[in-house]
Write a protein that holds these residues in place. Structure first.
Motif, PDB file in Angstrom:
ATOM      1  N   GLU A 189       0.884  -1.271   0.032  1.00 48.29           N
ATOM      2  CA  GLU A 189       0.028   0.101  -0.082  1.00 48.29           C
ATOM      3  C   GLU A 189       0.852   1.228  -0.201  1.00 48.29           C
ATOM      4  O   GLU A 189       0.404   2.400  -0.333  1.00 48.29           O
ATOM      5  N   ARG A 197     -10.165   1.672  -2.394  1.00 49.15           N
ATOM      6  CA  ARG A 197      -9.426   2.345  -1.262  1.00 49.15           C
ATOM      7  C   ARG A 197      -9.470   3.720  -1.408  1.00 49.15           C
ATOM      8  O   ARG A 197      -9.838   4.635  -0.661  1.00 49.15           O
ATOM      9  N   GLU A 198      -8.888   4.313  -2.566  1.00 49.21           N
ATOM     10  CA  GLU A 198      -8.783   5.612  -2.873  1.00 49.21           C
ATOM     11  C   GLU A 198     -10.135   6.328  -3.188  1.00 49.21           C
ATOM     12  O   GLU A 198     -10.354   7.540  -2.627  1.00 49.21           O
ATOM     13  N   ARG A 199     -11.334   5.457  -3.748  1.00 50.53           N
ATOM     14  CA  ARG A 199     -12.578   6.224  -3.804  1.00 50.53           C
ATOM     15  C   ARG A 199     -13.171   6.404  -2.266  1.00 50.53           C
ATOM     16  O   ARG A 199     -13.825   7.411  -2.112  1.00 50.53           O
ATOM     17  N   LYS A 219     -11.515   9.207  -0.854  1.00 50.08           N
ATOM     18  CA  LYS A 219     -12.053  10.396  -1.582  1.00 50.08           C
ATOM     19  C   LYS A 219     -13.272  10.918  -0.553  1.00 50.08           C
ATOM     20  O   LYS A 219     -13.451  12.028  -0.437  1.00 50.08           O
TER      21      LYS A 219
END
Length: 453
Positions: free
Chosen positions: A212, A261-263, A266
């Motif tokens: 990660e 995970r980024e979504r 965000k």
């Protein structure tokens, strides 16, 4: 390892090689490379050889021919042959001089060999003359250019043993010792050694990173990798000037997971921003209330300050009036005290003058008393009893008892009548003198008491 290197050649990995070319193409290969490959070393073609010696052999043959013809009465032909021999010697010398000139490009070093062995520290940039027939410039090495090298690494596992899709590694190196470089490894072998060293260094770094956190390798500090590569490549006369990791690509499946995970991250950031805006709005409202309360408080503070200033002014005025009154009373007291002081000083001066007068009067009285005493003494001396001398003349014969008796009766009467007046005068003088002395003593005591009071 070699198969892995060949597999990534088409993926953008740089390649290093050395080429053979004429002297006119040396600068082009060193600066521009060859077919996308980096060329730090060029082997120049030496066309000098020994062909210039053919003119020397021809001149020797012409010289012997001319001498032989001159000895056999063919002087014209002999002179022509000798002339041709001289021309041949001159042309061979010119050919030798021209072929011995070597020009080394700026920023490069020429590696000189004699009989195939490297000799000397290398030729510096500029024009050189190789008079030795078997001296050659075997290599021209670029020693000033920092050569860029790109090495993408495929399937580099992370700390969790997740193979990364690729890690692109970029470095810049420079050849610092040309003779050691061509003696120990050469350009072709250095390409293989450098790629293997870079692969090992990147894999060691990726093993230390969690999956990660793989994107953190982009632009990270790689000084430890640079030091490792320098320790491995210094023995080849090469120094790594700088390196970095410009790009990292994760596996597709893990990238999708990371995208999820980024979504979520965000969305979390958006929620945090919304909450931050709400909190900021509430804070702004509270700040406005606080500012309004501050203004009300400031207004009250101004009123209180005005009242306080007025009270201070009244108190100051009252204190000034009191101080004026006290000053007036003080002036009156000082005036009265000064008047009393002047009066006391005048009285003291008068008393002092009176005492002086008394002292003078006492001296006068003493003088008068002494004078009177003298007068009294003189008066007493005048009135003093005189002895009565009775002359009896023995010749007269008056020595009778009657005359003696009469004389004895008359003497006491004469003495009593003569002593009464002087005694009265002396008693009066004595009484007046005592009275004057007592008055002078009383006056002196009164002056002394006043001066002490």
């Amino acid at each position: 390892m070699e198969q892995a290197v060949r597999a990534v050649r088409g993926q953008g990995m740089s390649s290093i090689k050395e080429v053979v070319s004429g002297w006119g193409d040396v600068a082009r290969y060193l600066r521009g490379g060859d077919s996308g490959s980096l060329v730090p070393v060029v082997i120049p073609k030496d066309k000098r050889g020994m062909r210039w010696t053919s003119l020397i052999w021809f001149g020797v043959w012409a010289l012997f021919s001319g001498v032989f013809l001159a000895a056999t009465d063919h002087g014209a032909l002999g002179g022509l042959a000798i002339f041709v021999a001289i021309i041949s010697f001159l042309l061979s010398a010119l050919w030798w001089w021209r072929s011995s000139i070597v020009e080394i490009e700026e920023g490069t070093v020429g590696v000189l060999t004699k009989f195939g062995a490297i000799t000397g520290p290398g030729l510096s940039p500029g024009r050189h003359y190789l008079w030795h027939p078997w001296a050659r410039v075997a290599y021209v090495v670029d020693v000033t250019t920092e050569i860029p090298y790109t090495a993408p690494v495929l399937s580099s596992p992370t700390h969790e043993n997740v193979p990364l899709k690729s890690i692109e590694f970029f470095l810049r190196f420079r050849i610092v010792d040309a003779i050691r470089f061509v003696q120990t490894i050469g350009a072709g072998n250095f390409d293989l050694v450098l790629s293997n060293s870079v692969q090992d260094a990147i894999r060691q770094r990726s093993r230390q990173v969690r999956t990660e956190q793989a994107y953190d390798l982009r632009g990270s500090d790689v000084k430890d990798m640079q030091e490792l590569l320098n320790r491995q490549l210094t023995r080849y006369g090469v120094q790594i000037m700088g390196c970095n990791i410009p790009d990292v690509q994760l596996p597709d499946q893990y990238r999708e997971h990371l995208a999820t995970r980024e979504r979520v991250a965000k969305e979390l950031v958006a929620y945090e921003k919304e909450w931050e805006l709400t909190r900021k709005r509430r804070i702004d409202t509270l700040l406005l209330e606080i500012e309004r309360s501050k203004k009300v408080r400031d207004a009250k503070v101004v009123e209180v300050q005005a009242s306080l200033n007025k009270a201070r002014k009244d108190v100051a005025q009252m204190l000034e009036e009191r101080e004026t009154e006290a000053q007036k009373i003080r002036y009156e007291i000082e005036t009265r005290a000064r008047t009393n002081l002047v009066a006391a000083q005048g009285e003291a001066k008068a008393q002092e003058q009176l005492a002086t007068a008394y002292r003078d009067n006492r001296a006068v009285l003493g003088y008068e008393l002494a004078r009177r005493r003298l007068d009294v003494g003189a008066t007493l001396a005048e009135d003093a009893p005189r002895p009565v001398i009775v002359h009896t003349d023995a010749g007269a014969g008056d020595s009778s008892a009657l005359s003696t008796l009469l004389m004895a009766q008359l003497l006491p009467q004469l003495q009593s009548g003569g002593d009464s007046a002087p005694r009265r005068g002396a008693r009066q003088v004595t009484q007046s003198a005592n009275a004057v002395g007592q008055a002078a003593q009383r006056a002196a005591e009164a002056v002394q008491e006043r001066s002490q009071g």
